[in-house]
Structure formats: structure tokens, C-alpha cells
Design an enzyme around this catalytic site. Structure first.
Site, PDB file in Angstrom:
ATOM      1  N   SER A 261       2.926 -33.566  17.750  1.00 31.13           N
ATOM      2  CA  SER A 261       3.823 -34.732  17.624  1.00 31.13           C
ATOM      3  C   SER A 261       3.270 -35.881  18.314  1.00 31.13           C
ATOM      4  CB  SER A 261       5.281 -34.344  17.479  1.00 31.13           C
ATOM      5  OG  SER A 261       5.939 -35.409  17.051  1.00 31.13           O
TER       6      SER A 261
ATOM      7  N   ASP B 171       5.759 -32.151   5.971  1.00 26.87           N
ATOM      8  CA  ASP B 171       5.976 -32.894   7.135  1.00 26.87           C
ATOM      9  C   ASP B 171       5.572 -34.328   6.740  1.00 26.87           C
ATOM     10  OD1 ASP B 171       6.141 -34.292   9.412  1.00 26.87           O
ATOM     11  OD2 ASP B 171       4.277 -33.077  10.372  1.00 26.87           O
TER      12      ASP B 171
ATOM     13  N   HIS C  50       7.502 -30.318   9.924  1.00 31.07           N
ATOM     14  CA  HIS C  50       7.049 -30.606  11.368  1.00 31.07           C
ATOM     15  C   HIS C  50       7.299 -29.623  12.502  1.00 31.07           C
ATOM     16  CE1 HIS C  50       5.764 -33.910  13.926  1.00 31.07           C
ATOM     17  NE2 HIS C  50       6.643 -33.932  14.542  1.00 31.07           N
TER      18      HIS C  50
END
Length: 319
Positions: free
Chosen positions: A163, A259, A291
Site C-alpha cells: 500500500s 482491491d 487489499h
């Protein structure tokens, strides 16, 4: 009287008008230790007393030593959390890196960069660059940290993160391509569900106005000095004139089918190939997952498969 909310980014954090920051997740911590399950050892160290920059180091269980220790690849890891939450001490990251160090037999430096909003971007990028520079001090085996002097092969350095941490890993690799840290042989980067964005929608993003507004708001909050919004090259690699100079030859990108950042990961692979950069990039999509699923469900089949392929990517450089 309770202070009014200035910014609300559920489920991550809430910021009040009096300046108080309430982090709603990612606040649990575990100490560095010898992990009984894997034999991996970890410890926390201070890189810069002046800034407070620190890291958690990991080394795998090694066979009984006779003579000179075997040198291992070094992975510099940047945790995720939208630049706002999580830390090197979070149980999810500590457990993940214990497993990765054990499986891949690598040394890891997990960087505790300073977070927004107390320290808005580009502080996190500068901290992570400083951490990589500190790693480079160990190239001659005379650095301040004995674990790196003894066990780390700085000709085989990798960067990784998930991320926001994947965003950082990419941008540190771009900077290394332009500025080159002495002593660092950057072999590759592993970007897991990277936090990239842009003004122009890609893939299915055009139908997600609310998501687009939310990402733009988070970026403006963590990087208030950015004049280009989500088209800042730090957030949108497609707008970066330095992309072709990415400072490694191999890139592995992971995306997850469910995601909302998935299409950005695919787009990153496309623009990197078209940039003139001469390396190899592979984008892998995990079906049915969301995610950073591998942090929440580390023993599920897809997480186990991801781990195997990450280990293979790290091992390939040894051949």
C-alpha cells in the site's frame, strides 16, 4: 466540550480541530524478540537520534557458525497504512516479516518512518531515503550495526512494502536511480497492492466517484504541500519524468482482484514498460482477494502462494 472533527478517514483515523489525532486501527504493538516458531531474531535500533528515525531488524535462524558467516540478501521494508497508521511494531507486520525472513533466508530492515499528519509528506520519503543511506554505511563491513556487517550482502538489496509502503519503495527506487547511494546494489523491488492514483481514471475507476474523492482527500491531507494533487509524481508514476531511471532491473507488482487500487497496479506495469526503463516488470493478480489480505489471513492459500512467489523473486537474484 468535545472537540469538533476536522478530518475523518474511517476506518483509519480521525483528526480533531484541536490537533488531536485518533488512530482507529494499527495501534497494537509487539516487542522485537526471538520468534520460537521460526527461529527468526529481531531487534529495534535507532538510526538517527536527531530525528528519531528507527527500524526493526530481522535475521533468520542460521546453522551453527564456523568461520565467516554466510552473507544474505537484504530486504528494506516499508509498512503500509496510508502514511497515517501502522508501524514496524504492528503484530501483522512483525508476524509477516518473521515468516518472510524464515522462508527466504534474508536480512530485513523494517523502517519506522515518521507519519502524517504530525509529520506530513515528504518526511516519510526522506526518512526512508535516510534509512537506505544508513544501510549503505555497512558496505565495507564497518557500519554501526553488527547484524548488517556480519550477515547482509549489500550487492543484493531489495525494497518492498504494501500500500503506502509500496508507494514509498517505488519512489525510493526512483531516487536511487537518480542519486545512487554508495554501497547499495539495488536488485529489485516488490510492490504489494501499491497506493498510486491519478486525476484521469484508469480501468474501472471512472465509476467510483466516491472512492476517487476519498483518495484525493487523503493525499491532500498527508501531502498538503503537493501542488499537483494526485497527479504529483510521488502518487502518479505515469507523471514522473524520472520513471525511466528506476534504479533496479527487476520489479514484481501484486494486485488483488477486489482491491480498488487494482487497476493502478496494472497501469503502473504498463507505464513502466513504456517509459524506456530497461528492466523486467511482472504484475500478478490474486483472484477473490482484497487489499493486503495476506496480512490479515497469512495462512490462506493465496497468501501462501504469494509468499512462495516473493521468495522465488528474492532467490532468483542468487542464480
Amino acid at each position: 466540550m468535545e472537540s469538533e472533527i476536522a478530518y475523518d478517514f474511517p476506518p483509519m483515523a480521525r483528526i480533531y480541530k484541536d490537533g488531536r489525532v485518533e488512530r482507529l486501527m494499527g495501534t497494537a504493538t509487539v516487542p522485537a524478540s526471538l520468534d520460537e516458531k521460526t527461529g527468526v531474531n529481531s531487534k529495534d535500533i535507532v538510526i538517527s537520534p536527531e530525528s528519531g528515525l528507527s527500524a526493526r531488524l530481522y535475521i533468520p535462524k542460521l546453522p551453527g557458525s564456523t568461520g565467516v558467516p554466510r552473507k544474505l540478501s537484504l530486504l528494506v521494508y516499508f509498512h503500509g497504512g496510508g502514511f497515517i497508521i501502522e508501524s514496524t511494531q504492528s503484530p501483522a507486520y512483525h508476524n509477516y516479516l518473521n515468516a518472510l525472513v524464515s522462508e527466504a533466508e534474508v536480512v530485513v530492515v523494517s523502517v519506522e518512518y515518521r507519519r502524517a499528519p504530525e509529520r506530513p509528506l515528504p518526511v516519510a520519503y526522506d526518512d526512508c531515503w535516510a534509512a537506505l543511506g544508513w544501510v549503505g554505511f555497512h558496505a565495507n563491513g564497518q557500519g554501526p550495526e553488527e547484524w548488517l556487517n556480519l550477515f547482509a550482502d549489500l550487492d543484493r538489496v531489495f525494497l518492498s512494502g504494501d500500500s503506502a509502503g509500496a508507494n514509498i519503495a517505488h519512489n525510493i527506487a526512483v531516487r536511487h536511480g537518480a542519486e545512487k547511494i554508495d554501497g547499495i546494489g539495488l536488485s529489485g523491488i516488490i510492490l504489494v497492492h501499491p497506493f498510486f492514483w491519478g486525476t484521469e481514471p484508469v480501468g474501472s475507476e471512472s465509476s467510483e466517484a466516491e472512492v476517487r474523492d476519498r483518495v484525493a482527500a487523503i493525499w491532500k491531507f498527508v501531502s498538503p504541500g503537493s501542488v499537483d494533487g494526485v497527479d504529483d509524481p510521488l502518487m502518479n508514476p505515469g507523471k514522473d519524468p524520472k520513471l525511466s531511471g528506476l534504479g533496479c532491473s527487476r520489479v514484481l507488482v501484486w494486485v488483488a482482484e477486489q482491491d480498488f487500487l487494482k487497476d493502478r497496479g496494472w497501469y503502473y506495469g504498463e507505464v513502466l514498460r513504456k517509459s524506456g526503463w530497461g528492466g523486467e516488470v511482472e504484475v500478478v493478480e490474486t483472484k477473490g482477494e482484497n487489499h493486503v489480505f495476506h496480512l490479515f489471513y497469512p495462512t490462506c492459500d493465496n497468501a501462501v502462494d504469494m509468499m512462495k512467489r516473493v521468495v522465488a523473486f528474492l532467490d532468483e537474484d542468487k542464480k
